[in-house]
Each structure stands twice: as C-alpha cells, then as structure tokens.
Design a protein around this motif. Structure first.
Motif, PDB file in Angstrom:
ATOM      1  N   VAL A  48      -7.492 -50.536 -22.797  1.00 56.51           N
ATOM      2  CA  VAL A  48      -6.957 -51.788 -23.329  1.00 56.51           C
ATOM      3  C   VAL A  48      -6.102 -52.558 -22.326  1.00 56.51           C
ATOM      4  O   VAL A  48      -5.702 -53.686 -22.604  1.00 56.51           O
ATOM      5  N   TYR A  49      -5.810 -51.972 -21.178  1.00 56.96           N
ATOM      6  CA  TYR A  49      -4.936 -52.633 -20.221  1.00 56.96           C
ATOM      7  C   TYR A  49      -5.752 -53.498 -19.268  1.00 56.96           C
ATOM      8  O   TYR A  49      -6.944 -53.278 -19.062  1.00 56.96           O
ATOM      9  N   GLY A  50      -5.109 -54.501 -18.678  1.00 57.60           N
ATOM     10  CA  GLY A  50      -5.767 -55.546 -17.918  1.00 57.60           C
ATOM     11  C   GLY A  50      -6.710 -55.094 -16.825  1.00 57.60           C
ATOM     12  O   GLY A  50      -7.672 -55.768 -16.525  1.00 57.60           O
ATOM     13  N   ASP A  51      -6.481 -53.944 -16.221  1.00 54.67           N
ATOM     14  CA  ASP A  51      -7.340 -53.493 -15.138  1.00 54.67           C
ATOM     15  C   ASP A  51      -8.420 -52.512 -15.605  1.00 54.67           C
ATOM     16  O   ASP A  51      -9.051 -51.848 -14.798  1.00 54.67           O
ATOM     17  N   GLY A  52      -8.650 -52.419 -16.905  1.00 56.60           N
ATOM     18  CA  GLY A  52      -9.705 -51.559 -17.448  1.00 56.60           C
ATOM     19  C   GLY A  52      -9.346 -50.088 -17.521  1.00 56.60           C
ATOM     20  O   GLY A  52     -10.219 -49.237 -17.589  1.00 56.60           O
ATOM     21  N   ASN A  53      -8.068 -49.773 -17.518  1.00 52.70           N
ATOM     22  CA  ASN A  53      -7.620 -48.384 -17.633  1.00 52.70           C
ATOM     23  C   ASN A  53      -7.079 -48.107 -19.021  1.00 52.70           C
ATOM     24  O   ASN A  53      -6.747 -49.015 -19.778  1.00 52.70           O
ATOM     25  N   SER A  54      -6.946 -46.828 -19.320  1.00 52.87           N
ATOM     26  CA  SER A  54      -6.344 -46.440 -20.593  1.00 52.87           C
ATOM     27  C   SER A  54      -4.867 -46.088 -20.419  1.00 52.87           C
ATOM     28  O   SER A  54      -4.238 -45.584 -21.331  1.00 52.87           O
ATOM     29  N   PHE A  55      -4.313 -46.354 -19.228  1.00 56.26           N
ATOM     30  CA  PHE A  55      -2.889 -46.128 -18.994  1.00 56.26           C
ATOM     31  C   PHE A  55      -2.374 -47.141 -17.979  1.00 56.26           C
ATOM     32  O   PHE A  55      -3.155 -47.743 -17.235  1.00 56.26           O
ATOM     33  N   GLN A  56      -1.062 -47.312 -17.979  1.00 56.33           N
ATOM     34  CA  GLN A  56      -0.428 -48.126 -16.948  1.00 56.33           C
ATOM     35  C   GLN A  56       1.010 -47.685 -16.764  1.00 56.33           C
ATOM     36  O   GLN A  56       1.644 -47.203 -17.691  1.00 56.33           O
ATOM     37  N   ASP A  57       1.503 -47.821 -15.543  1.00 59.01           N
ATOM     38  CA  ASP A  57       2.874 -47.493 -15.194  1.00 59.01           C
ATOM     39  C   ASP A  57       3.577 -48.760 -14.724  1.00 59.01           C
ATOM     40  O   ASP A  57       2.977 -49.601 -14.056  1.00 59.01           O
ATOM     41  N   THR A  58       4.851 -48.870 -15.059  1.00 59.92           N
ATOM     42  CA  THR A  58       5.644 -50.035 -14.683  1.00 59.92           C
ATOM     43  C   THR A  58       7.006 -49.565 -14.193  1.00 59.92           C
ATOM     44  O   THR A  58       7.606 -48.663 -14.778  1.00 59.92           O
ATOM     45  N   ILE A  59       7.502 -50.194 -13.124  1.00 61.40           N
ATOM     46  CA  ILE A  59       8.855 -49.950 -12.641  1.00 61.40           C
ATOM     47  C   ILE A  59       9.624 -51.264 -12.744  1.00 61.40           C
ATOM     48  O   ILE A  59       9.152 -52.304 -12.285  1.00 61.40           O
ATOM     49  N   ASN A  60      10.798 -51.215 -13.365  1.00 62.38           N
ATOM     50  CA  ASN A  60      11.633 -52.397 -13.555  1.00 62.38           C
ATOM     51  C   ASN A  60      12.992 -52.179 -12.911  1.00 62.38           C
ATOM     52  O   ASN A  60      13.579 -51.106 -13.051  1.00 62.38           O
ATOM     53  N   ALA A  61      13.503 -53.198 -12.231  1.00 67.62           N
ATOM     54  CA  ALA A  61      14.864 -53.197 -11.699  1.00 67.62           C
ATOM     55  C   ALA A  61      15.607 -54.350 -12.372  1.00 67.62           C
ATOM     56  O   ALA A  61      15.089 -55.467 -12.422  1.00 67.62           O
ATOM     57  N   MET A  62      16.804 -54.064 -12.899  1.00 65.33           N
ATOM     58  CA  MET A  62      17.528 -55.073 -13.665  1.00 65.33           C
ATOM     59  C   MET A  62      19.006 -55.089 -13.280  1.00 65.33           C
ATOM     60  O   MET A  62      19.565 -54.055 -12.913  1.00 65.33           O
ATOM     61  N   ALA A  63      19.597 -56.244 -13.406  1.00 69.99           N
ATOM     62  CA  ALA A  63      21.050 -56.403 -13.346  1.00 69.99           C
ATOM     63  C   ALA A  63      21.433 -57.051 -14.675  1.00 69.99           C
ATOM     64  O   ALA A  63      20.971 -58.143 -15.011  1.00 69.99           O
ATOM     65  N   ILE A  64      22.269 -56.363 -15.443  1.00 71.96           N
ATOM     66  CA  ILE A  64      22.625 -56.820 -16.784  1.00 71.96           C
ATOM     67  C   ILE A  64      24.107 -57.207 -16.788  1.00 71.96           C
ATOM     68  O   ILE A  64      24.974 -56.413 -16.408  1.00 71.96           O
ATOM     69  N   TYR A  65      24.377 -58.433 -17.206  1.00 69.38           N
ATOM     70  CA  TYR A  65      25.746 -58.926 -17.301  1.00 69.38           C
ATOM     71  C   TYR A  65      26.162 -58.962 -18.768  1.00 69.38           C
ATOM     72  O   TYR A  65      25.457 -59.513 -19.601  1.00 69.38           O
ATOM     73  N   THR A  66      27.297 -58.345 -19.075  1.00 69.64           N
ATOM     74  CA  THR A  66      27.819 -58.380 -20.441  1.00 69.64           C
ATOM     75  C   THR A  66      29.003 -59.348 -20.498  1.00 69.64           C
ATOM     76  O   THR A  66      29.852 -59.370 -19.598  1.00 69.64           O
ATOM     77  N   PHE A  67      29.056 -60.144 -21.547  1.00 69.17           N
ATOM     78  CA  PHE A  67      30.115 -61.118 -21.721  1.00 69.17           C
ATOM     79  C   PHE A  67      31.246 -60.494 -22.520  1.00 69.17           C
ATOM     80  O   PHE A  67      31.021 -59.738 -23.451  1.00 69.17           O
ATOM     81  N   GLY A  68      32.447 -60.783 -22.158  1.00 68.56           N
ATOM     82  CA  GLY A  68      33.604 -60.249 -22.870  1.00 68.56           C
ATOM     83  C   GLY A  68      34.249 -59.114 -22.093  1.00 68.56           C
ATOM     84  O   GLY A  68      33.963 -58.857 -20.935  1.00 68.56           O
ATOM     85  N   ASP A  69      35.141 -58.393 -22.751  1.00 63.97           N
ATOM     86  CA  ASP A  69      35.879 -57.315 -22.090  1.00 63.97           C
ATOM     87  C   ASP A  69      35.122 -56.039 -22.063  1.00 63.97           C
ATOM     88  O   ASP A  69      34.502 -55.500 -22.790  1.00 63.97           O
TER      89      ASP A  69
END
Length: 69
Positions: A48-69
């Motif tokens: 079901v995935y875009g490249d015709g595989n039945s699996f996919q792996d993803t790596i995400n890098a994030m910087a999350i800013y929280t508002f307040g104290d």
C-alpha cells in the motif's frame, strides 16, 4: 496503532511503531525547546505504500518549542 480493517470487506492490516529520543538542553537559552529524533516503522499486509512495498521506514528530526513556563 493497529487497525482491523480500513475498507469494509477487505482485510487491510496495518502496524505502526515509533521510537523517540528527546533531549531538552539544561541551558536558559533553550529552556522552552526540546529536540527529538524519531524512527518510525510501518507494516501492512498489502503493498500500500508509494514505492510498491508492504513496509516503510521514516526518520524525523524535530525542534519543539513550548510556550509558557
């Protein structure tokens, strides 16, 4: 996440797992910032995935800013 069926009458099965590492620096400059690195693995019983595989792996890098104290 586990879904029994996504289309009535068709047995599509999905499994999703995510591993997350989070780091909040002990610095006053970064007191409201968290850095995250995520590895996600998705598996299905059909190709079901875009490249015709039945699996996919993803790596995400994030910087999350929280508002307040």
């Amino acid at each position: 996440m586990w879904e029994e069926e996504s289309v009535p009458g068709v047995a599509y099965r999905y499994f999703d797992s995510t591993f997350t590492l989070g780091y909040r620096p002990p610095s006053e400059i970064f007191k409201n910032v968290e850095f995250r690195l995520e590895f996600e693995n998705q598996i299905a019983n059909h190709k079901v995935y875009g490249d015709g595989n039945s699996f996919q792996d993803t790596i995400n890098a994030m910087a999350i800013y929280t508002f307040g104290d």
